[in-house]
Design a protein around this motif. Structure first.
Motif, PDB file in Angstrom:
ATOM      1  N   ASP A   1       0.751  -1.232   0.014  1.00  0.00           N
ATOM      2  CA  ASP A   1       0.160   0.182   0.011  1.00  0.00           C
ATOM      3  C   ASP A   1       0.874   1.233   0.181  1.00  0.00           C
ATOM      4  OD1 ASP A   1      -2.316  -1.383   0.199  1.00  0.00           O
ATOM      5  OD2 ASP A   1      -2.543  -1.622   2.188  1.00  0.00           O
ATOM      6  N   GLN A   2       0.414   2.433  -0.327  1.00  0.00           N
ATOM      7  CA  GLN A   2       1.087   3.659  -0.511  1.00  0.00           C
ATOM      8  C   GLN A   2       1.655   3.850   0.839  1.00  0.00           C
ATOM      9  OE1 GLN A   2       1.820   5.248  -3.371  1.00  0.00           O
ATOM     10  NE2 GLN A   2       0.886   3.593  -4.322  1.00  0.00           N
ATOM     11  N   ALA A   3       1.119   3.697   1.760  1.00  0.00           N
ATOM     12  CA  ALA A   3       1.785   3.822   3.267  1.00  0.00           C
ATOM     13  C   ALA A   3       2.787   2.978   3.927  1.00  0.00           C
ATOM     14  CB  ALA A   3       0.540   4.069   4.198  1.00  0.00           C
ATOM     15  N   GLN A   4       2.678   1.780   3.200  1.00  0.00           N
ATOM     16  CA  GLN A   4       3.496   0.772   3.612  1.00  0.00           C
ATOM     17  C   GLN A   4       5.161   0.893   2.913  1.00  0.00           C
ATOM     18  OE1 GLN A   4       1.336  -2.713   2.303  1.00  0.00           O
ATOM     19  NE2 GLN A   4       1.923  -3.477   4.391  1.00  0.00           N
ATOM     20  N   LEU A   5       6.137   0.531   3.883  1.00  0.00           N
ATOM     21  CA  LEU A   5       7.453   0.639   3.259  1.00  0.00           C
ATOM     22  C   LEU A   5       8.028  -0.969   3.191  1.00  0.00           C
ATOM     23  CD1 LEU A   5       8.801   3.518   5.731  1.00  0.00           C
ATOM     24  CD2 LEU A   5       8.162   3.692   3.240  1.00  0.00           C
ATOM     25  N   TYR A   6       8.873  -1.002   2.477  1.00  0.00           N
ATOM     26  CA  TYR A   6       9.501  -2.396   2.090  1.00  0.00           C
ATOM     27  C   TYR A   6      10.734  -2.295   3.141  1.00  0.00           C
ATOM     28  CZ  TYR A   6      12.616  -6.013   0.723  1.00  0.00           C
ATOM     29  OH  TYR A   6      13.271  -6.966   0.336  1.00  0.00           O
ATOM     30  N   VAL A   7      10.413  -3.662   3.927  1.00  0.00           N
ATOM     31  CA  VAL A   7      11.487  -3.906   5.072  1.00  0.00           C
ATOM     32  C   VAL A   7      11.992  -5.436   4.934  1.00  0.00           C
ATOM     33  CG1 VAL A   7      11.945  -4.315   7.465  1.00  0.00           C
ATOM     34  CG2 VAL A   7      10.567  -2.255   6.651  1.00  0.00           C
ATOM     35  N   PRO A   8      13.303  -5.632   4.605  1.00  0.00           N
ATOM     36  CA  PRO A   8      13.461  -6.803   4.248  1.00  0.00           C
ATOM     37  C   PRO A   8      13.670  -7.819   5.336  1.00  0.00           C
ATOM     38  CG  PRO A   8      15.573  -5.567   4.280  1.00  0.00           C
ATOM     39  CD  PRO A   8      14.339  -4.581   4.435  1.00  0.00           C
ATOM     40  N   ALA A   9      13.345  -9.059   5.258  1.00  0.00           N
ATOM     41  CA  ALA A   9      13.079  -9.978   6.446  1.00  0.00           C
ATOM     42  C   ALA A   9      14.659 -10.332   7.014  1.00  0.00           C
ATOM     43  CB  ALA A   9      12.632 -11.446   6.056  1.00  0.00           C
ATOM     44  N   SER A  10      15.690 -10.315   6.070  1.00  0.00           N
ATOM     45  CA  SER A  10      17.087 -10.399   6.632  1.00  0.00           C
ATOM     46  C   SER A  10      17.869 -10.092   5.680  1.00  0.00           C
ATOM     47  CB  SER A  10      17.336 -12.179   6.928  1.00  0.00           C
ATOM     48  OG  SER A  10      17.092 -12.689   5.694  1.00  0.00           O
ATOM     49  N   VAL A  11      19.330  -9.936   5.785  1.00  0.00           N
ATOM     50  CA  VAL A  11      20.259  -9.583   5.037  1.00  0.00           C
ATOM     51  C   VAL A  11      21.305 -10.290   5.053  1.00  0.00           C
ATOM     52  CG1 VAL A  11      21.652  -7.699   4.643  1.00  0.00           C
ATOM     53  CG2 VAL A  11      19.234  -7.029   5.057  1.00  0.00           C
ATOM     54  N   THR A  12      21.979 -10.763   4.180  1.00  0.00           N
ATOM     55  CA  THR A  12      23.172 -11.516   4.231  1.00  0.00           C
ATOM     56  C   THR A  12      24.333 -10.621   3.812  1.00  0.00           C
ATOM     57  OG1 THR A  12      22.061 -13.809   3.729  1.00  0.00           O
ATOM     58  CG2 THR A  12      24.405 -13.638   3.473  1.00  0.00           C
ATOM     59  N   THR A  13      25.139 -10.636   4.547  1.00  0.00           N
ATOM     60  CA  THR A  13      26.516  -9.714   4.261  1.00  0.00           C
ATOM     61  C   THR A  13      27.700 -10.454   4.099  1.00  0.00           C
ATOM     62  OG1 THR A  13      27.079  -8.943   6.657  1.00  0.00           O
ATOM     63  CG2 THR A  13      25.580  -7.795   5.586  1.00  0.00           C
ATOM     64  N   ASP A  14      28.840  -9.778   3.889  1.00  0.00           N
ATOM     65  CA  ASP A  14      30.258 -10.362   3.786  1.00  0.00           C
ATOM     66  C   ASP A  14      31.012 -10.219   4.664  1.00  0.00           C
ATOM     67  OD1 ASP A  14      30.728  -7.694   3.676  1.00  0.00           O
ATOM     68  OD2 ASP A  14      31.922  -7.992   1.544  1.00  0.00           O
ATOM     69  N   GLY A  15      30.396  -9.681   6.004  1.00  0.00           N
ATOM     70  CA  GLY A  15      31.069  -9.373   7.262  1.00  0.00           C
ATOM     71  C   GLY A  15      31.821  -8.038   7.300  1.00  0.00           C
ATOM     72  N   TRP A  16      31.729  -7.239   6.206  1.00  0.00           N
ATOM     73  CA  TRP A  16      32.146  -5.731   6.285  1.00  0.00           C
ATOM     74  C   TRP A  16      31.465  -5.190   7.382  1.00  0.00           C
ATOM     75  CZ3 TRP A  16      36.576  -4.233   3.802  1.00  0.00           C
ATOM     76  CH2 TRP A  16      36.720  -2.812   3.617  1.00  0.00           C
ATOM     77  N   VAL A  17      32.346  -4.615   8.318  1.00  0.00           N
ATOM     78  CA  VAL A  17      31.896  -4.177   9.585  1.00  0.00           C
ATOM     79  C   VAL A  17      30.771  -2.512   8.919  1.00  0.00           C
ATOM     80  CG1 VAL A  17      32.373  -2.831  11.980  1.00  0.00           C
ATOM     81  CG2 VAL A  17      33.371  -4.944  11.026  1.00  0.00           C
ATOM     82  N   ALA A  18      31.493  -2.095   8.230  1.00  0.00           N
ATOM     83  CA  ALA A  18      30.830  -0.700   7.749  1.00  0.00           C
ATOM     84  C   ALA A  18      29.542  -1.109   7.127  1.00  0.00           C
ATOM     85  CB  ALA A  18      31.479   0.028   6.883  1.00  0.00           C
ATOM     86  N   SER A  19      29.342  -2.102   6.516  1.00  0.00           N
ATOM     87  CA  SER A  19      28.168  -2.427   5.884  1.00  0.00           C
ATOM     88  C   SER A  19      27.036  -3.110   6.804  1.00  0.00           C
ATOM     89  CB  SER A  19      28.341  -3.585   4.553  1.00  0.00           C
ATOM     90  OG  SER A  19      27.096  -3.981   4.243  1.00  0.00           O
ATOM     91  N   GLN A  20      27.677  -3.817   7.718  1.00  0.00           N
ATOM     92  CA  GLN A  20      26.734  -4.352   8.821  1.00  0.00           C
ATOM     93  C   GLN A  20      26.149  -3.306   9.578  1.00  0.00           C
ATOM     94  OE1 GLN A  20      29.540  -7.408  10.481  1.00  0.00           O
ATOM     95  NE2 GLN A  20      28.514  -8.903   9.406  1.00  0.00           N
TER      96      GLN A  20
END
Length: 104
Positions: free
Chosen positions: A43-62
Motif C-alpha cells: 500500500d502507499q503508506a507501507q514501506l519495504y523492510v527486508p526480512a533478513s540481510v546476508t552480508t560479507d562481514g564488512w563491519v561498515a556495511s553491517q
C-alpha cells in the motif's frame, strides 16, 4: 535456503565507509518502496523492510544495515569460511613451530 525471495542490488560506490553504505542502502530501500507501491505489492503508506540481510562481514556495511533497518544480519558462509581459512594459514606461516603432526 531462501524461503521467499532473493534480491540482489548493486551500485557503484566511491567509498566503502559506513556513511556511503548507509546512503546506498537508503537508496535501495527507497527504490524498493516505490516499485512495490507502484505494482500494488505494498500500500502507499507501507514501506519495504527486508526480512533478513546476508552480508560479507564488512563491519561498515553491517553497521549501516543495522542503523538503516534495525534487523539481525546473516553473514555469508563462504566469506566467513574464507576469513577463517586465511586466519589459520596466516597463523601457520607466522608460527611454524606450533603446527601439529597432521599439518594443522
Amino acid at each position: 535456503m531462501a524461503q521467499a525471495e532473493l534480491i540482489w542490488y548493486t551500485e557503484l560506490m566511491k567509498s566503502t565507509d559506513e556513511d556511503a553504505f548507509q546512503v546506498t542502502i537508503h537508496r535501495f530501500l527507497t527504490e524498493m518502496d516505490a516499485a512495490a507501491q507502484a505494482t500494488g505489492h505494498l500500500d502507499q503508506a507501507q514501506l519495504y523492510v527486508p526480512a533478513s540481510v546476508t552480508t560479507d562481514g564488512w563491519v561498515a556495511s553491517q553497521n549501516a544495515w543495522i542503523s538503516e533497518v534495525g534487523l539481525d544480519l546473516i553473514e555469508c558462509k563462504l566469506h566467513g569460511q574464507k576469513r577463517v581459512s586465511a586466519t589459520f594459514d596466516d597463523f601457520s606461516k607466522t608460527h611454524p613451530a606450533d603446527r601439529s603432526e597432521n599439518g594443522v
